[in-house]
Design a protein around this motif. Structure first.
Motif, mmCIF file in Angstrom:
data_model
loop_
_atom_site.group_PDB
_atom_site.id
_atom_site.type_symbol
_atom_site.label_atom_id
_atom_site.label_comp_id
_atom_site.label_asym_id
_atom_site.label_seq_id
_atom_site.Cartn_x
_atom_site.Cartn_y
_atom_site.Cartn_z
ATOM 1 N N ALA A 101 6.581 -5.425 -6.594
ATOM 2 C CA ALA A 101 7.730 -4.662 -6.531
ATOM 3 C C ALA A 101 8.593 -4.538 -7.727
ATOM 4 O O ALA A 101 9.033 -3.444 -8.176
ATOM 5 N N ALA A 102 8.438 -5.560 -8.470
ATOM 6 C CA ALA A 102 9.277 -5.499 -9.753
ATOM 7 C C ALA A 102 8.429 -4.639 -10.816
ATOM 8 O O ALA A 102 8.925 -3.774 -11.518
ATOM 9 N N ILE A 103 7.021 -4.692 -10.810
ATOM 10 C CA ILE A 103 6.341 -4.013 -11.695
ATOM 11 C C ILE A 103 6.475 -2.403 -11.295
ATOM 12 O O ILE A 103 6.369 -1.594 -12.162
ATOM 13 N N ARG A 104 6.590 -2.153 -10.072
ATOM 14 C CA ARG A 104 6.719 -0.747 -9.533
ATOM 15 C C ARG A 104 7.897 -0.260 -9.891
ATOM 16 O O ARG A 104 8.190 0.747 -10.463
ATOM 17 N N ASP A 105 8.957 -1.059 -9.715
ATOM 18 C CA ASP A 105 10.527 -0.569 -9.994
ATOM 19 C C ASP A 105 10.606 -0.216 -11.475
ATOM 20 O O ASP A 105 11.453 0.502 -11.720
ATOM 21 N N HIS A 106 10.021 -1.135 -12.482
ATOM 22 C CA HIS A 106 10.241 -0.754 -13.669
ATOM 23 C C HIS A 106 8.962 0.062 -14.604
ATOM 24 O O HIS A 106 8.931 0.032 -15.621
ATOM 25 N N GLY A 107 8.218 0.642 -13.723
ATOM 26 C CA GLY A 107 7.011 1.234 -14.412
ATOM 27 C C GLY A 107 6.082 0.736 -15.296
ATOM 28 O O GLY A 107 5.426 1.119 -16.263
ATOM 29 N N ALA A 108 6.033 -0.898 -14.907
ATOM 30 C CA ALA A 108 4.911 -1.339 -15.839
ATOM 31 C C ALA A 108 3.719 -1.835 -15.160
ATOM 32 O O ALA A 108 3.404 -0.885 -14.112
ATOM 33 N N VAL A 109 2.803 -2.464 -15.699
ATOM 34 C CA VAL A 109 1.528 -2.672 -15.080
ATOM 35 C C VAL A 109 1.271 -4.024 -15.251
ATOM 36 O O VAL A 109 1.465 -4.683 -16.293
ATOM 37 N N HIS A 140 -5.874 -6.230 -5.826
ATOM 38 C CA HIS A 140 -6.212 -7.364 -4.633
ATOM 39 C C HIS A 140 -5.883 -7.280 -3.273
ATOM 40 O O HIS A 140 -6.485 -7.860 -2.733
ATOM 41 N N VAL A 141 -5.253 -6.160 -3.165
ATOM 42 C CA VAL A 141 -4.866 -5.725 -1.880
ATOM 43 C C VAL A 141 -5.983 -4.912 -1.244
ATOM 44 O O VAL A 141 -6.317 -5.259 -0.203
ATOM 45 N N THR A 142 -6.179 -3.727 -1.947
ATOM 46 C CA THR A 142 -7.172 -2.883 -1.637
ATOM 47 C C THR A 142 -8.540 -2.940 -1.392
ATOM 48 O O THR A 142 -9.285 -2.640 -0.653
ATOM 49 N N ILE A 166 -0.697 -9.586 -18.666
ATOM 50 C CA ILE A 166 -2.070 -9.868 -18.445
ATOM 51 C C ILE A 166 -2.341 -11.130 -18.008
ATOM 52 O O ILE A 166 -1.888 -12.164 -18.673
ATOM 53 N N GLY A 167 -3.174 -11.469 -17.155
ATOM 54 C CA GLY A 167 -3.304 -12.596 -16.552
ATOM 55 C C GLY A 167 -4.528 -12.929 -15.674
ATOM 56 O O GLY A 167 -5.588 -12.136 -15.971
ATOM 57 N N LYS A 168 -4.411 -13.696 -14.529
ATOM 58 C CA LYS A 168 -5.738 -13.686 -13.637
ATOM 59 C C LYS A 168 -5.094 -13.615 -12.197
ATOM 60 O O LYS A 168 -4.039 -14.413 -12.084
ATOM 61 N N ALA A 169 -5.852 -13.253 -11.325
ATOM 62 C CA ALA A 169 -5.796 -13.189 -9.916
ATOM 63 C C ALA A 169 -4.319 -12.357 -9.609
ATOM 64 O O ALA A 169 -3.948 -11.683 -10.297
ATOM 65 N N GLU A 170 -4.190 -12.645 -8.264
ATOM 66 C CA GLU A 170 -3.368 -11.590 -7.828
ATOM 67 C C GLU A 170 -1.663 -11.795 -7.999
ATOM 68 O O GLU A 170 -1.430 -13.044 -8.485
ATOM 69 N N ARG A 171 -0.853 -10.828 -7.974
ATOM 70 C CA ARG A 171 0.608 -11.259 -7.884
ATOM 71 C C ARG A 171 1.095 -11.014 -6.581
ATOM 72 O O ARG A 171 0.721 -10.321 -5.697
ATOM 73 N N GLY A 172 2.193 -11.772 -6.349
ATOM 74 C CA GLY A 172 2.745 -11.853 -5.153
ATOM 75 C C GLY A 172 3.712 -10.502 -4.742
ATOM 76 O O GLY A 172 4.116 -9.764 -5.857
ATOM 77 N N PRO A 173 4.286 -10.194 -3.608
ATOM 78 C CA PRO A 173 4.952 -8.813 -3.178
ATOM 79 C C PRO A 173 6.124 -8.770 -4.243
ATOM 80 O O PRO A 173 6.429 -7.698 -4.622
ATOM 81 N N ASP A 208 5.787 -15.233 -11.409
ATOM 82 C CA ASP A 208 6.160 -14.126 -10.505
ATOM 83 C C ASP A 208 7.820 -14.305 -10.532
ATOM 84 O O ASP A 208 8.473 -13.229 -10.508
ATOM 85 N N ARG A 209 8.118 -15.481 -10.240
ATOM 86 C CA ARG A 209 9.689 -15.683 -10.243
ATOM 87 C C ARG A 209 10.483 -15.006 -11.557
ATOM 88 O O ARG A 209 11.666 -15.047 -11.213
ATOM 89 N N PHE A 210 9.756 -14.889 -12.671
ATOM 90 C CA PHE A 210 10.336 -14.630 -13.767
ATOM 91 C C PHE A 210 10.312 -13.408 -14.219
ATOM 92 O O PHE A 210 10.738 -12.643 -14.986
ATOM 93 N N THR A 211 9.502 -12.399 -13.151
ATOM 94 C CA THR A 211 8.905 -11.068 -13.632
ATOM 95 C C THR A 211 10.007 -10.057 -13.638
ATOM 96 O O THR A 211 10.312 -9.412 -14.580
#
Length: 498
Positions: free
Chosen positions: A425-433, A487-489, A414-421, A398-401
Motif C-alpha cells: 500500500a505504501a509503494i502504491r501511495d507513493h508511486g514507487a516500485v 507474488h499475489v497474482t 530491490i530485495g527478495k520475496a514478497e512484500r506485506g500488504p 516493511d515496517r520502515f517502508t
C-alpha cells in the motif's frame, strides 16, 4: 595392535575444510534436480530465475566464492561410534567453534559472519560466526560420522511446528503451511519433515532430513514402500501444484524433493515439524576412522549446466534517470537490467534512518529519486569490488517502508520475496516500485557491481549503507506503481494451469 586414533586435529581440519567446500559447491544431486526443473519450467519469470541460479552455481564452483551472501549458521550432525578410538581433549562444541572460526576467516574466501550473541539484548555480532549448532548422537560402531551444513536465515525463519490430533492429516497441514510461507525461503528447494517423537525430536529430524540426497525421481519410478515414502510422493505433487514456482513468481517447480523422518510418539500426540531448505542447499558428509582428516574431491563440473556468462535479457534502465513515466511503465514479472548508482541498506540501517527522522534529523544519504538494495554482502577478495551480494528478505523492511518513502523521495526498492500488504500500500501511495533480485544468485549479482564505497553507518559492517554502481544488474518487477504484486497474482495463475 594399536589402532590409529581419531584426533581433535582430524575433526577440526575436516570440519573447516567442509565448511569452505560447501560454501561454493552445491551437492551434485541438487544441481541435477535444478537442471531438470529448468528444462521443464514453462513460466518465463521462473525459468529466468532458475537460469540465474544455475549460472551462479557454476560461477561459484569455478571461482571458489560463496553461492549466497548468507553463508549460513554452521550446523553439525555427529554420530559418534561408542567403540571409536577417540583422542579428544576438548569438547565437540569447542572443536566445532575453532573449525568455524578458521573456515569463516580464510583469507582466500572469507565467509560472512551472521551469528549474534545476546539475542534478547544487544544482539552483538560474534564476528567469527560461532557458536556452531551441534546435534550429537552415540551410535554403534567404531567411527565418527559427521554431516556439515550451512543454513541461511531466510529458510530457517520459515520453520514451522504443530502438534496435530492423531486423526489429522499431516499432508493437509503441510500443504496449508507451505502455501502460507511466502517466497522468503528462496524456492526451488527442499521441504524437510519430522513426524512423531517429541517436540525437540521432531524438529531435529526435520533438520537432519534436509541432508539426504535428492531422490524423488527414483522414488517415483519404484513406488512407495512405506507410509513415509507415500507421504513424500503425495506432498511433492501437491506442493508443486500450488503454482508457487521459483522465487514465488509462479511456475511449475517450487519443491525439488520432500524428505520425511518419523519416530514413535505419544498415543495422544502427532508432532510435526517443517523446515524448508533454500536454493543455497549446502551440506557435506564424511567419516573419521583415525586415518587422518577427511578429503573433499571437487565434483565433476560437467554436471553443472553451462548456460552462458551473460545476464538475462531485459529492458535496460538508467538508475540515474528515474521518473514517474518510467516507473509507471514497469509491469509485474518484467525483467529489467539496471545500470547506474544505488545505495544499499538492511534492517539496522533502516532502523537508524527512521530513528533519525523521528528526531527531526536529516538522513545521512540523499534518497530522492534513488534506488535502495536490501543486501549485506560478503567481504571482497583480490580485485573484487564487492563480495557475493544477493538480496535479503524484504519483508523485514516493511515496517520502515511508508515513513521512509514519505520523508525521502525514494523511488525504487530491490530485495527478495514478497512484500506485506502494508508495504504494498505504501509503494502504491507513493508511486514507487519494488523489484526482486534472485535469492541464491549472489555471486552472479556481484559481477554486475562496478564500484562500491561506504557512505553511512560504517560501524554496522556488512549492514552499512554503501553507494554502489551497477551495470546490467538483472531484476524482476515484483510490485508496480499501482500496487500489483507478482507474488499475489503469479502463483494462483500457475496453480490453475497445473
Amino acid at each position: 595392535m594399536t589402532r590409529a586414533r581419531i584426533t581433535g586435529a582430524h575433526f577440526i581440519d575436516s570440519v573447516a575444510d567442509a565448511l569452505q567446500y560447501v560454501s561454493y559447491y552445491h551437492p551434485p544431486d541438487f544441481i541435477t534436480a535444478m537442471a531438470r526443473a529448468y528444462a521443464r519450467e514453462e513460466s518465463p519469470s521462473a525459468k529466468n530465475a532458475i537460469r540465474q541460479i544455475l549460472m551462479n552455481a557454476r560461477m561459484a564452483a569455478i571461482g571458489h566464492r560463496p553461492i549466497c551472501q548468507d553463508t549460513g549458521v554452521v550446523n553439525l550432525f555427529l554420530k559418534v561410534g561408542v567403540e571409536a578410538p577417540i583422542d579428544w581433549t576438548r569438547s565437540p562444541q569447542d572443536m566445532a567453534d575453532e573449525a568455524t572460526r578458521r573456515a569463516y576467516s580464510l583469507e582466500a574466501n572469507p565467509l560472512r559472519n551472521s551469528v549474534v550473541a545476546d539475542p534478547l539484548g544487544a544482539r552483538r555480532n560474534t564476528r567469527d560466526n560461532t557458536p556452531a549448532m551441534l546435534q550429537t548422537e552415540l551410535v554403534a560402531g567404531d567411527k565418527v560420522e559427521v554431516t556439515v551444513s550451512a543454513k541461511g536465515g531466510g529458510s530457517e525463519n520459515k520453520a514451522k511446528f504443530a502438534v496435530l490430533n492423531p486423526s489429522d492429516s499431516v499432508a493437509d497441514w503441510v500443504v496449508e503451511t507451505v502455501a502460507g510461507l511466502g517466497a522468503g525461503w528462496c524456492p526451488p528447494g527442499m521441504i524437510g519433515l519430522g513426524v512423531g517423537g517429541s517436540v525437540d525430536r521432531a524438529m531435529a529430524m526435520a533438520k537432519a532430513s534436509l541432508n539426504d540426497p535428492v531422490d524423488i525421481g527414483d522414488l517415483r519410478d519404484r513406488g512407495a514402500a512405506t507410509a513415509e515414502e507415500a507421504l513424500r510422493l503425495e506432498l511433492y505433487d501437491r506442493l508443486n501444484a500450488l503454482g508457487i514456482g521459483a522465487q514465488g513468481l509462479g511456475g511449475l517447480t517450487a519443491v525439488l524433493d520432500v524428505k520425511v523422518l518419523s519416530f514413535p510418539t505419544h498415543a495422544a500426540s502427532l508432532p510435526v515439524a517443517l523446515i524448508p531448505n533454500c536454493v543455497a542447499t549446502r551440506h557435506a558428509h564424511f567419516t573419521l576412522d583415525g586415518s587422518g582428516p577427511a578429503e573433499f574431491a571437487p565434483p565433476d563440473l560437467s554436471l553443472w549446466p553451462d548456460l552462458g556468462d551473460g545476464a538475462a535479457e531485459g529492458r535496460r534502465v538508467d538508475l540515474d534517470a528515474l521518473d514517474d513515466d518510467l516507473l509507471r511503465s514497469f509491469e509485474p514479472g518484467e525483467t529489467l537490467l539496471l545500470s547506474g548508482r544505488m545505495v544499499t541498506g538492511r534492517d539496522a540501517a533502516h532502523r537508524r534512518m527512521i530513528d533519525a527522522l523521528d528526531r527531526g534529523e536529516d538522513l545521512p544519504v540523499d534518497l530522492r529519486g534513488r534506488a535502495i538494495y536490501y543486501v549485506g554482502p560478503v567481504d571482497p577478495v583480490g580485485s573484487e569490488v564487492i563480495g557475493p551480494a544477493g538480496p535479503t528478505t524484504s519483508e523485514r523492511m516493511d515496517r520502515f517502508t511508508r515513513p521512509l518513502l514519505a520523508a525521502s523521495g525514494l523511488r525504487m526498492m530491490i530485495g527478495k520475496a514478497e512484500r506485506g500488504p502494508e508495504a504494498v500500500a505504501a509503494i502504491r501511495d507513493h508511486g514507487a516500485v519494488y523489484l526482486i533480485a534472485v535469492g541464491g544468485a549472489a555471486y552472479l549479482v556481484s559481477k554486475a557491481v562496478r564500484s562500491a564505497r561506504p557512505v553511512a553507518y560504517e560501524d554496522l559492517g556488512m549492514e552499512a549503507i554503501y553507494e554502489i554502481v551497477v551495470e546490467d544488474m538483472p531484476v524482476t518487477v515484483a510490485v508496480d506503481t499501482r500496487g500489483q504484486s507478482i507474488h499475489v497474482t503469479g502463483p494462483p495463475r500457475w496453480a490453475r494451469k497445473i
